[in-house]
Each structure stands twice: as structure tokens, then as C-alpha cells.
Design a protein around this motif. Structure first.
Motif: not given
Length: 121
Positions: A59-60, A63-64
């Protein structure tokens, strides 16, 4: 193979393994990509108790706008395969060799169920 040399081989085999996700994170840290992230220093908003560390990592990364290396390779392979259709024989052989090299890299990094076969002329 005697017992001692077998033991040495097993140790060397374990040392050579690298986790692709960990390598990506380490490379990004060295390059300073985590220095100015939005929300740096703030607690993570985790989705419930069943949200694993791996899910949080993906997810991180999502998101980036960071792709795992095996997905980048898959995209490169797809582009190379499209280019093969319009090449002449000699150019085609070189492009097939490059594509197969990338497929080999991809197969080392991707989940086993997503591995690809090499291209044959």
C-alpha cells in the motif's frame, strides 16, 4: 560430495539470496527517496488487525507510485514483445536475446505463478 564441502555450499547458497522488496527499500533509502514523504513522522493508519506488514508495504509503495522491480520488468518485456513484430531477422534475433534476458530476471523476482516462458524464433 563430502559432508564438509556440502555444508560450505549450503552456507554460500543462503548468503546469495536477496529479497527483492528489501533490496528496493534499501536502494530507495540510500537514494533519499524517503526524506520528504507526505506524513513523515506521523503514525500509519492501518486497516484493522488483519492488515499485514506485507500489505502495508504494498500500500505504501502504491501510494508513492513505486513499482516492484518485477512489475517494471514485465512492462519492459511487453514493450519488447510488441517491437518484435516489426523487426527484420537479424534485429529480431538480438531483440529476442534481450527479451529472454529480461524474462530470466523477471522469473527470479516475480511470484512463481506469474513466471513467463522464454521466446523462441
Amino acid at each position: 560430495m563430502d559432508k564438509e564441502s556440502k555444508k560450505e555450499y549450503e552456507v554460500n547458497e543462503r548468503i546469495q539470496y536477496t529479497d527483492p522488496i528489501s533490496e528496493m527499500v534499501k536502494r530507495a533509502e540510500r537514494e533519499g527517496q524517503f526524506e520528504n514523504l507526505p506524513g513523515k513522522g506521523k503514525p500509519l493508519k492501518l486497516k484493522g488487525d488483519n492488515f499485514s506488514q506485507e500489505q502495508q508495504l504494498y500500500k505504501t509503495m502504491k501510494d508513492n507510485h513505486v513499482l516492484p522491480r518485477w512489475i517494471e520488468l514485465a512492462n519492459e518485456i511487453d514493450v519488447l514483445k510488441e517491437e518484435l513484430a516489426i523487426l527484420h531477422v537479424e534485429e529480431r534475433k538480438a531483440k529476442i536475446k534481450l527479451t529472454n534476458k529480461k524474462i530470466k530476471q523477471y522469473n527470479r523476482l516475480c511470484p512463481p505463478s506469474l513466471q513467463r516462458n522464454k521466446i523462441h524464433e
